[in-house]
Design an enzyme around this catalytic site. Structure first.
Site, short mmCIF file in Angstrom:
data_model
loop_
_atom_site.label_atom_id
_atom_site.label_comp_id
_atom_site.label_asym_id
_atom_site.label_seq_id
_atom_site.Cartn_x
_atom_site.Cartn_y
_atom_site.Cartn_z
N CYS A 103 -2.26 9.11 3.95
CA CYS A 103 -2.07 8.75 2.55
C CYS A 103 -3.29 9.15 1.74
O CYS A 103 -3.21 9.39 0.55
CB CYS A 103 -1.82 7.26 2.43
SG CYS A 103 -3.10 6.30 3.20
N GLU A 111 0.88 -1.18 0.00
CA GLU A 111 0.00 0.00 0.00
C GLU A 111 0.91 1.21 0.00
O GLU A 111 1.71 1.38 0.91
CB GLU A 111 -0.88 0.01 1.26
CG GLU A 111 -1.80 -1.18 1.38
CD GLU A 111 -2.83 -1.24 0.26
OE1 GLU A 111 -3.06 -0.21 -0.39
OE2 GLU A 111 -3.37 -2.33 0.04
N1 LIG Z 1 -1.76 3.38 0.86
C1 LIG Z 1 -1.84 3.33 2.17
O1 LIG Z 1 -2.68 2.64 2.74
C2 LIG Z 1 -0.88 4.12 2.99
C3 LIG Z 1 -1.13 4.28 4.36
C4 LIG Z 1 -0.23 5.03 5.13
C5 LIG Z 1 0.89 5.58 4.54
N2 LIG Z 1 1.11 5.43 3.21
C6 LIG Z 1 2.26 6.05 2.58
O2 LIG Z 1 3.38 5.94 3.43
C7 LIG Z 1 4.26 7.04 3.24
C8 LIG Z 1 4.61 7.65 4.59
O3 LIG Z 1 5.15 6.69 5.43
P1 LIG Z 1 6.72 6.55 5.67
O4 LIG Z 1 7.37 7.89 5.60
O5 LIG Z 1 6.88 5.75 6.93
O6 LIG Z 1 7.14 5.67 4.41
P2 LIG Z 1 8.56 4.98 4.10
O7 LIG Z 1 8.39 4.28 2.81
O8 LIG Z 1 9.65 5.94 4.25
O9 LIG Z 1 8.74 3.91 5.28
C9 LIG Z 1 7.80 2.86 5.48
C10 LIG Z 1 8.53 1.70 6.14
O10 LIG Z 1 9.48 1.16 5.22
C11 LIG Z 1 10.74 1.07 5.86
N3 LIG Z 1 11.79 1.18 4.84
C12 LIG Z 1 12.41 2.30 4.38
N4 LIG Z 1 13.31 1.98 3.43
C13 LIG Z 1 13.24 0.64 3.26
C14 LIG Z 1 13.89 -0.29 2.42
N5 LIG Z 1 14.81 0.10 1.54
N6 LIG Z 1 13.55 -1.60 2.50
C15 LIG Z 1 12.59 -2.01 3.38
N7 LIG Z 1 11.96 -1.19 4.21
C16 LIG Z 1 12.26 0.13 4.16
C17 LIG Z 1 10.73 2.19 6.87
O11 LIG Z 1 11.72 1.99 7.85
C18 LIG Z 1 9.31 2.09 7.38
O12 LIG Z 1 9.19 1.05 8.32
C19 LIG Z 1 3.51 8.00 2.32
O13 LIG Z 1 3.97 7.81 1.01
C20 LIG Z 1 2.06 7.53 2.44
O14 LIG Z 1 1.25 7.84 1.34
C21 LIG Z 1 0.25 4.70 2.43
#
Ligand SMILES: NC(=O)c1ccc[n+]([C@@H]2O[C@H](COP(=O)([O-])OP(=O)(O)OC[C@H]3O[C@@H](n4cnc5c(N)ncnc54)[C@H](O)[C@@H]3O)[C@@H](O)[C@H]2O)c1
Length: 524
Positions: free
Chosen positions: A322, A288
């Site tokens: 999001c 997501e």
């Molecule tokens: N579509 C949905 O349901 C939904 C819901 C909530 C948030 N979001 C999205 O999430 C984002 C905000 O959240 P964020 O800043 O925590 O996102 P992010 O992608 O920076 O981080 C999400 C998770 O991924 C991990 N991560 C980062 N780099 C990684 C890698 N290379 N490999 C594996 N894991 C890794 C992070 O440590 C964290 O736990 C926004 O883009 C938002 O739209 C989407």
């Protein structure tokens, strides 16, 4: 009713925050939490806990206040967590589905009994205002209750055609170890939702929460274990991106359940798409991701409805959902009136700390986020016009002004990239068709909105809209479990719908057994 049957699902009621007594309870919970800070979050594998101080989460409104200090799982600990989850898998998978469901509903009861404390923790650790923090707790409870019931339902298997002499059965088996990689913006509901889906269907899980919210994640794992999920079946491996990457790439991970940014989601899909030599399964990714959510306002829209709904969709939680609105495509005939009224409505928003009851727009999560949003704001000011800008309060929190901008060129990055902050762009369109064309140009398709009083226009926008969740004549955030299954299409996600009837199917593999029932004598 079967003794093991659960009562029908209903959404957890939100607290009545207008009542002084309820507010006092929450204020008291926050004071109690503050007295306990900083929380200590271990790497937690089976019964083993290792404390550490490698990761620090802070209050976005007061970055000097440390909310939690966490250990970061080393590559060796990620291996150990996956190994423990693998070892626990046969017993958990063989646990009758009703017992797994009951463990989840007991975890829900645990959260319910601590809801004030948990909301306070989301306020402190993620700068979530009370209303949203309470909704986050409710959604976390809803996911547990909903997936518990969904797993029991799924376990029955679908009806197949039967013919004489043959018995056909289709069952859904757990896929295996699930890596859960979660964001910080719903620090309770999202990590717990993904973990609960995995556990309900008999998988085991390793949770890698966001580096900004380890304190909330600890409470979730605690609730699951209190509820009766065996220690081996759910591990906690705090850390940043590298920890997530190591977990996702582990050869014994069968499913990656990810919610977060598009860039990371795509990387995980690539990782899963290149199975190592000798791999024994294909890793499935449930992803997501982000959006660029547009609200279309037709010439006949009722601005009394549209203005408050747009303001709330764009600025609640500082636009860090999001589903938040980031573009409004308004018909020329009504554009000036909308801009005027939006300017007025945004002008009275109050920026302040999440814990303050009068706050409309809290600080953003961290320095990096504030800087990113300011870069887009500077670009918007250069390329277009800023029509409203509410300055932040004094203090060293990660505040970003709430802004409305307009007159941007069609190619502006402000109109095409996810900003994830309190910045709303308004565009004039000559028709709803033109608005639909612009929405259709985007690679994202998460949420969208429409304000119109014409049923034919509503039907046409429904037909043309690619988004996963379209909201008509209402705000575009706040999806409820069981009522609005949530998730995006295109680059916004893999099309799975959290809190919907199909979601659990992504955590299982189908198995069909066909038995010849024509017996040729008895073997004695
Ligand atoms: N579509 C949905 O349901 C939904 C819901 C909530 C948030 N979001 C999205 O999430 C984002 C905000 O959240 P964020 O800043 O925590 O996102 P992010 O992608 O920076 O981080 C999400 C998770 O991924 C991990 N991560 C980062 N780099 C990684 C890698 N290379 N490999 C594996 N894991 C890794 C992070 O440590 C964290 O736990 C926004 O883009 C938002 O739209 C989407």
């Amino acid at each position: 009713m079967h003794p093991l049957a659960l009562p029908a699902f209903r959404n957890e009621p939100v607290l009545e925050l207008r009542r002084p007594a309820e507010r006092s309870r929450l204020d008291a919970a926050l004071a109690t939490l503050d007295a306990r800070l900083p929380l200590r979050v271990p790497v937690w594998i089976g019964e083993e806990r290792r404390d550490g101080e490698e990761l620090v989460s802070t209050d976005p409104a007061e970055p000097g206040r440390v909310v939690a200090v966490a250990a970061v799982a080393t590559p060796g600990e990620v291996d150990a967590a996956v190994a423990a989850a693998r070892e626990a898998l046969p017993a958990w998978a063989a646990t009758p589905v009703h017992d797994r469901a009951l463990a989840l509903t007991r975890a829900a009861a645990h959260l319910r009994s601590r809801r004030h404390e948990l909301a306070a923790l989301a306020v402190r650790e993620c700068g979530k205002p009370w209303r949203e923090a309470d909704a986050d707790v409710c959604e976390a409870i809803d996911f547990l209750e909903y997936y518990a019931r969904g797993a029991v339902e799924l376990d029955r298997g679908p009806a197949l055609l039967q013919v004489p002499g043959e018995r056909n059965a289709m069952r859904y088996a757990p896929r295996g170890v699930t890596a859960v990689i979660a964001p910080w913006n719903f620090p309770l509901a999202i990590p717990l939702g993904m973990t609960a889906a995995a556990l309900a269907t008999g998988n085991t899980a390793v949770l890698k929460p966001a580096e900004q919210s380890p304190g909330c994640a600890l409470e979730l794992v605690r609730a699951l274990r209190e509820g009766g999920v065996p220690a081996g079946a759910v591990a906690l491996t705090p850390g940043a991106g590298e920890t997530g990457a190591a977990l996702a790439a582990h050869r014994d991970v069968a499913t990656i359940a990810f919610t977060g940014s598009g860039a990371v989601g795509l990387e995980l899909i690539r990782t899963a798409g290149s199975p190592p030599d000798g791999a024994r399964h294909l890793t499935r990714v449930v992803a997501e991701m982000g959006g660029k959510n547009c609200v279309i306002v037709d010439a006949d829209a009722d601005l009394d409805d549209a203005v408050p709904a747009i303001v709330s969709s764009a600025f609640d939680y500082a636009g860090q959902k999001c589903s938040a609105a980031s573009r409004v495509l308004v018909h020329l005939a009504i554009a000036d009136a909308l801009l005027d009224r939006l300017g007025g409505a945004v002008g009275i928003l109050e920026l302040g700390p999440a814990e303050r009851w009068s706050t409309d727009v809290p600080p953003v999560i961290e320095r990096e986020a504030a800087e990113r949003i300011e870069r887009y704001a500077a670009l918007a000011a250069r390329e277009g016009a800023v029509v409203a800008e509410i300055p932040p309060p004094e203090g060293d929190g990660w505040y970003v002004p709430a802004r409305v901008v307009t007159d941007l060129p069609p190619g502006s990055a402000v109109l095409h990239e996810e900003i994830f902050g309190p910045l709303l762009a308004i565009e004039r369109v000559e028709s709803v068709e033109e608005a639909c064309d612009r929405v259709d140009e985007l690679p994202f398709a998460l949420t969208g909105g429409l304000f119109s009083r014409n049923p034919r226009v509503v039907d046409e926008v429904v037909r043309r809209s690619p988004v996963g969740n379209l909201y008509v004549n209402r705000a575009i955030t706040g999806a409820m479990v069981g009522r609005q299954p949530f998730g995006g299409n295109r680059l916004s996600g893999t099309g799975t719908k959290a809190g919907g009837p199909d979601y659990l199917l992504h955590f299982v593999e189908p198995r069909v057994v066909t038995e010849n029932t024509v017996r040729h004598g008895l073997v004695v």
